[in-house]
Design a protein around this motif. Sequence first.
Motif, mmCIF file in Angstrom:
data_model
loop_
_atom_site.group_PDB
_atom_site.id
_atom_site.type_symbol
_atom_site.label_atom_id
_atom_site.label_comp_id
_atom_site.label_asym_id
_atom_site.label_seq_id
_atom_site.Cartn_x
_atom_site.Cartn_y
_atom_site.Cartn_z
ATOM 1 N N ASN A 1 0.818 -1.212 0.000
ATOM 2 C CA ASN A 1 0.000 0.000 0.000
ATOM 3 C C ASN A 1 0.853 1.264 0.000
ATOM 4 O O ASN A 1 0.482 2.271 -0.614
ATOM 5 N N ALA A 2 1.984 1.216 0.683
ATOM 6 C CA ALA A 2 2.870 2.386 0.690
ATOM 7 C C ALA A 2 3.400 2.669 -0.710
ATOM 8 O O ALA A 2 3.396 3.820 -1.173
ATOM 9 N N ALA A 3 3.842 1.625 -1.390
ATOM 10 C CA ALA A 3 4.395 1.812 -2.726
ATOM 11 C C ALA A 3 3.321 2.210 -3.730
ATOM 12 O O ALA A 3 3.529 3.081 -4.583
ATOM 13 N N VAL A 4 2.148 1.588 -3.614
ATOM 14 C CA VAL A 4 1.060 1.902 -4.544
ATOM 15 C C VAL A 4 0.570 3.335 -4.327
ATOM 16 O O VAL A 4 0.254 4.051 -5.284
ATOM 17 N N MET A 5 0.508 3.777 -3.086
ATOM 18 C CA MET A 5 0.071 5.142 -2.806
ATOM 19 C C MET A 5 0.971 6.154 -3.506
ATOM 20 O O MET A 5 0.503 7.099 -4.145
ATOM 21 N N VAL A 6 2.282 5.955 -3.427
ATOM 22 C CA VAL A 6 3.216 6.878 -4.072
ATOM 23 C C VAL A 6 3.124 6.758 -5.586
ATOM 24 O O VAL A 6 3.142 7.763 -6.301
ATOM 25 N N SER A 7 2.997 5.530 -6.068
ATOM 26 C CA SER A 7 2.888 5.328 -7.513
ATOM 27 C C SER A 7 1.635 5.994 -8.066
ATOM 28 O O SER A 7 1.658 6.623 -9.126
ATOM 29 N N ARG A 8 0.508 5.870 -7.361
ATOM 30 C CA ARG A 8 -0.740 6.493 -7.804
ATOM 31 C C ARG A 8 -0.643 8.020 -7.745
ATOM 32 O O ARG A 8 -1.239 8.730 -8.560
#
Length: 910
Positions: free
Chosen positions: A101-108
């Motif tokens: 979720n941390a990585a996806v949040m930044v990617s989004r």
Amino acid sequence: MASGSDRNPIIIGGLPSQVPDFDPEETQEWLDSLDAAVDERGRQRARYLMLRLIERAREKRVAVPEMRSTDYVNTIPTGAEPFFPGNEEIERKILNATRWNAAVMVSRAQRPGIGVGGHIATFASSASLYDVGFNHFFRGKDEGDGGDQVFFQGHASPGIYARAFLLDRLSEDNLDGFRQEKSKAPHGLSSYPHPRLMPDFWEFPTVSMGLGPIGAIYQARMNRYMHARGIADTSKSHVWAFLGDGEMDEPESLGQLTIAAREGLDNLTFVVNCNLQRLDGPVRGNGKVIQELESVFRGAGWNVIKLIWDRTWDPLLAQDRDGILVNKMNTTPDGQFQTYATESGAYIRDHFFGDDQRLRAMVQGMTDDQILHLGRGGHDHKKIYAAFKAAVEHSGQPTVILAKTVKGWTLGPNFEGRNATHQMKKLTVDDLKGFRDRLHLPISDKELESGAPPYYHPGRNSEEIQYMHDRRLGLGGYVPTRVVRAKPLALPEDKTYATVKKGSGQQSIATTMAFVRLLKDLMRDKELGKRFVLIAPDEYRTFGMDSFFPSAKIYNPLGQQYESVDRELLLAYKESPTGQMLHDGISEAGCTASLIAAGSAYATHGEPLIPVYVFYSMFGFQRTGDQFWQMSDQLARGFVLGATAGRTTLTGEGLQHADGHSQLLASTNPGCVAYDPAFGFEIAHIVQDGLRRMYGPDSEDVFYYLTVYNEPIQHPAEPENVDAEGILKGVYRFSEGVSGSIPAQIMASGVAVPWAVEAQKILAEDWDVKADVWSATSWNELRREAVACEEYNLLHPEEEQRVPYVTRKLAGAQGPFVAVSDWMRSVPDQIARWVPGTYQSLGADGFGFADTRGAARRFFHIDAQSIVVGVLTELAREGKVDRSVLKQAIDWYQLLDVAAADPGAAGGDA
């Protein structure tokens, strides 16, 4: 010059070269034994024996010089690791979901049309460190106390948000509002830990690197101070600071380590995430940053725990009888370890284990994949738990945990250990697929190939989420959480301010002393007095505050274990475990950290403190301006005194002591309410209003900055029907002109008000000019209010247009306006556009210098005679006096001759 290998070794620790040998034969026997061990068993065995002897010597209380560093292995042996009380399988699942979720949040957040970015590699490397803390150590505030204080590494914020999402503290809308605080309001999330932006979530702002470490040290010290003085029970609170190894290069990161050791702050733990990389590349490519930091912290008196290797290395280290593996670890530079983090198992076999037959034999039975997964200790929950537990149980010293990790860990080969990892913000579809597989998450390829990658939540009733809630319940609530439990303070009655309002009579005192007199009266208040925290950087005597030594005393947890040289004097230097004064030595950074910790105690521990930080004004905002922003971000409150203010008041001190600009620096800080008072009664009104605004029923998150001077003047008594509103809003008419026929206005602040009054007299007597003198107590507040009016008018064109206070206040005042201060002209020029008439300023622009006050003011053309010429110049421009008088006045007052000026008042250190 000799090469590194040819240089003579530096002897550290001090051999007893001047101590006589009373038994040479016994000494030789010991030396012969060492030689035999080297000859028969090798250097590594001899080294091991020496280390065991040192260990035994310490057990027997034999003083042995401290070693700077130890072997490049874990400090806690495998056999000494405690039982791990958690469910490692569930914790792994929790961590995998958090990582995703941390990585996806930044990617989004980096999607087209948004592009606000973020950082994912820092949390990826430190995720396990945080997870163990959240599950087993970080205390919340539900028990009614302050819990633990956790200084999260700023760049790791996505991971903290991701964990809060799993706990239903944040929603998907919140995660999608990352770095979009206004456009996604009320769901937006701040980029980093910012209490001012998220006042119910974050406690400590840390992303200005280096301020987290010093802030944590002084927070731990403030906890002890509050406990010692009986203000709050902080015995259960532990302070944690999560830092980066690159961050440790900042001077503030290491500059105050000794105070933590000197005061035995065993309520403090630094966790340094040593992923061996800073923003652009290796931290110490040719060296070993963990060994370097170990030496620094050991030398400063800290307990050091190294957490370097995970459990997969344990069998190899157990068979390392000759120390060849440890030697290889000791001699491999960080840059090479980073290369190993990006290479294959076969490469590691050939290059790390391949240059010695004994090393090759150790891994002969291991596959390349097994070698590839020989890991770093900062990713091993059991090893981390052992290190954290040892830290919180250690007594007498602060502890630093040096945890080795891989930057970008689990994000895939395009991220892990790469030099550019810190700047990489978005994962490709292939990256996402590999990342998902690494984390074993049930997310389909279709979900990753169509639009933005999804967040993952295992379900509110899943065992992972229930486990998380249970752990936080057992530890006293959710972290991070900011709670304000403090109640408004009972403020002093008006009579407390009466003495200062009476003026100084025939005595001449500086405004610094006027403030100190008021402070004495405030500290006598039964309810409020104990809450004052006096802070100064080794300058209490300079500011006339040595009078507090006998009564308030200087805080020292060890008390005063010596007879003071001035013990028989009335103002003797006195230290006490319950002292009220913080004497932080010659360190503005340390003092400001104390100020912030004290000023935010109302939230941290639910007990308001009123810090009063007094410093040489030149060394305040200029030197520690970043920390004053941190103070505003942390919603800290209190009084800041820029003493010895002004460009020309310090006479012989010279350039680097001459402050003519701190008011301008203060104007850039939205949380700072800045005043430049001239007289004691003005100070009384300002301080009284500050206490009301910061500690009254409708408290505000601001702090007050007062610039006070060391020039003795006679302070008038408060005028009848004093314009208190004008004092607080920034300007009031102090002296109305009584003679002369040509109207003019003089605006002055601080030490310049007496010059303006003198100029008023000269103008009336010599030039028939009737000038009013206005005391501009705050150029900054006048401008701030005027800007707010203009913003309102811009957005409300159909409403009644607001008129700035300064415009309304000066309306009807005739003649040109001349502003003067001991500041650079940019300070009074802030209000120029809102003054209803011709406006000109005089100021001390340029560098200061050493001379008499009179000479300095004549040089800058801000003395009384220069003000006279300034007013005449503006009157001539308006055609109210003939221009011929200007040259006449300049010659008459000898404005071009600095030496012709009256030297002015001498002395006045306070």
